[in-house]
Design a protein around this motif. Sequence first.
Motif, PDB file in Angstrom:
ATOM      1  N   GLY A   1       3.322   3.906  10.781  1.00 52.13           N
ATOM      2  CA  GLY A   1       3.509   2.759  11.251  1.00 52.13           C
ATOM      3  C   GLY A   1       2.018   2.425  10.592  1.00 52.13           C
ATOM      4  O   GLY A   1       1.878   0.970   9.922  1.00 52.13           O
ATOM      5  N   THR A   2       0.763   3.262   9.797  1.00 49.47           N
ATOM      6  CA  THR A   2      -0.381   2.933   8.741  1.00 49.47           C
ATOM      7  C   THR A   2       0.613   2.475   7.453  1.00 49.47           C
ATOM      8  O   THR A   2       0.054   1.436   6.995  1.00 49.47           O
ATOM      9  CB  THR A   2      -0.862   4.151   8.483  1.00 49.47           C
ATOM     10  N   MET A   3       1.938   3.174   6.905  1.00 50.46           N
ATOM     11  CA  MET A   3       1.942   2.319   5.752  1.00 50.46           C
ATOM     12  C   MET A   3       2.841   1.453   5.968  1.00 50.46           C
ATOM     13  O   MET A   3       3.207   0.869   5.545  1.00 50.46           O
ATOM     14  CB  MET A   3       3.019   3.806   4.993  1.00 50.46           C
ATOM     15  N   GLU A   4       3.634   1.247   7.253  1.00 50.77           N
ATOM     16  CA  GLU A   4       4.036  -0.075   7.470  1.00 50.77           C
ATOM     17  C   GLU A   4       3.217  -1.319   7.502  1.00 50.77           C
ATOM     18  O   GLU A   4       3.377  -2.569   6.604  1.00 50.77           O
ATOM     19  CB  GLU A   4       4.671   0.010   8.818  1.00 50.77           C
ATOM     20  N   THR A   5       1.905  -1.316   8.048  1.00 55.01           N
ATOM     21  CA  THR A   5       0.814  -1.821   8.676  1.00 55.01           C
ATOM     22  C   THR A   5      -0.125  -2.594   7.629  1.00 55.01           C
ATOM     23  O   THR A   5      -0.320  -3.722   7.157  1.00 55.01           O
ATOM     24  CB  THR A   5      -0.617  -2.044   9.574  1.00 55.01           C
ATOM     25  N   CYS A   6       0.225  -1.201   6.581  1.00 55.57           N
ATOM     26  CA  CYS A   6      -0.354  -1.540   5.206  1.00 55.57           C
ATOM     27  C   CYS A   6      -0.346  -1.138   3.520  1.00 55.57           C
ATOM     28  O   CYS A   6      -0.882  -1.287   3.006  1.00 55.57           O
ATOM     29  CB  CYS A   6      -1.613  -0.340   5.175  1.00 55.57           C
ATOM     30  N   ILE A   7       0.983  -1.897   3.449  1.00 53.60           N
ATOM     31  CA  ILE A   7       1.859  -2.103   2.792  1.00 53.60           C
ATOM     32  C   ILE A   7       1.569  -2.276   1.413  1.00 53.60           C
ATOM     33  O   ILE A   7       1.698  -1.656   0.225  1.00 53.60           O
ATOM     34  CB  ILE A   7       3.163  -2.236   2.839  1.00 53.60           C
ATOM     35  N   CYS A   8       0.196  -2.869   1.594  1.00 53.66           N
ATOM     36  CA  CYS A   8      -0.425  -3.933   0.753  1.00 53.66           C
ATOM     37  C   CYS A   8      -0.803  -2.919  -0.189  1.00 53.66           C
ATOM     38  O   CYS A   8      -1.642  -3.434  -1.796  1.00 53.66           O
ATOM     39  CB  CYS A   8      -0.928  -5.416   0.779  1.00 53.66           C
ATOM     40  N   VAL A   9      -1.359  -1.569   0.728  1.00 52.94           N
ATOM     41  CA  VAL A   9      -2.191  -1.248  -0.395  1.00 52.94           C
ATOM     42  C   VAL A   9      -1.767   0.439  -0.913  1.00 52.94           C
ATOM     43  O   VAL A   9      -2.330   0.957  -2.152  1.00 52.94           O
ATOM     44  CB  VAL A   9      -3.247  -0.123   0.767  1.00 52.94           C
ATOM     45  N   VAL A  10      -0.256   0.102  -0.687  1.00 53.55           N
ATOM     46  CA  VAL A  10       0.709   0.962  -1.460  1.00 53.55           C
ATOM     47  C   VAL A  10       1.321   0.515  -2.747  1.00 53.55           C
ATOM     48  O   VAL A  10       1.004  -0.485  -3.141  1.00 53.55           O
ATOM     49  CB  VAL A  10       1.723   1.163  -1.142  1.00 53.55           C
ATOM     50  N   PRO A  11       0.205   1.666  -4.143  1.00 48.48           N
ATOM     51  CA  PRO A  11       0.954   1.072  -5.115  1.00 48.48           C
ATOM     52  C   PRO A  11       2.477   0.540  -5.021  1.00 48.48           C
ATOM     53  O   PRO A  11       3.431   0.905  -4.783  1.00 48.48           O
ATOM     54  CB  PRO A  11       1.271   2.184  -6.051  1.00 48.48           C
ATOM     55  N   ALA A  12       2.472  -0.460  -6.393  1.00 45.85           N
ATOM     56  CA  ALA A  12       3.754  -1.269  -6.150  1.00 45.85           C
ATOM     57  C   ALA A  12       4.778  -0.281  -6.881  1.00 45.85           C
ATOM     58  O   ALA A  12       6.321  -0.587  -6.083  1.00 45.85           O
ATOM     59  CB  ALA A  12       3.723  -2.276  -7.766  1.00 45.85           C
ATOM     60  N   ASP A  13       4.741   1.134  -7.145  1.00 43.67           N
ATOM     61  CA  ASP A  13       6.264   1.041  -7.982  1.00 43.67           C
ATOM     62  C   ASP A  13       6.421   2.410  -6.850  1.00 43.67           C
ATOM     63  O   ASP A  13       7.132   2.909  -7.237  1.00 43.67           O
ATOM     64  CB  ASP A  13       5.803   1.999  -9.649  1.00 43.67           C
ATOM     65  N   LYS A  14       5.312   2.366  -5.406  1.00 51.76           N
ATOM     66  CA  LYS A  14       6.165   3.486  -4.689  1.00 51.76           C
ATOM     67  C   LYS A  14       6.316   2.723  -3.209  1.00 51.76           C
ATOM     68  O   LYS A  14       7.052   3.161  -2.294  1.00 51.76           O
ATOM     69  CB  LYS A  14       4.670   4.475  -3.990  1.00 51.76           C
ATOM     70  N   GLN A  15       6.383   1.338  -3.202  1.00 53.24           N
ATOM     71  CA  GLN A  15       6.418   1.165  -1.901  1.00 53.24           C
ATOM     72  C   GLN A  15       7.863   0.625  -2.137  1.00 53.24           C
ATOM     73  O   GLN A  15       7.368   0.636  -0.731  1.00 53.24           O
ATOM     74  CB  GLN A  15       5.683  -1.239  -2.324  1.00 53.24           C
TER      75      GLN A  15
END
Length: 87
Positions: free
Chosen positions: A60-74
């Motif tokens: 849930g956290t990664m889905e909600t805050c996907i913009c914080v995940v580095p672009a190469d890992k999104q």
Amino acid sequence: ILAQAWLKLIELANSVTQLANLRAMDVMKEQARKQIEDQLTEKAPAVLKPFFPCLGGPVGTMETCICVVPADKQEGVRQAIEKYKSI
């Protein structure tokens, strides 16, 4: 009467087998979900980890805050989330 009893016994055995198969499938699904959660926990930026309890865990956290995940890992994170939801 004996034949009917045997048929009932066979039906019961089949039901027990089906129930055992369903439980085994549930265990496998739970293991797959746990594996995805563990992968997302490893991939999560440190700044997101404190939000896991508030936003439904790593998925849930990664889905909600996907913009914080580095672009190469999104993309990998998105695929893992979709796989988690499909289980």
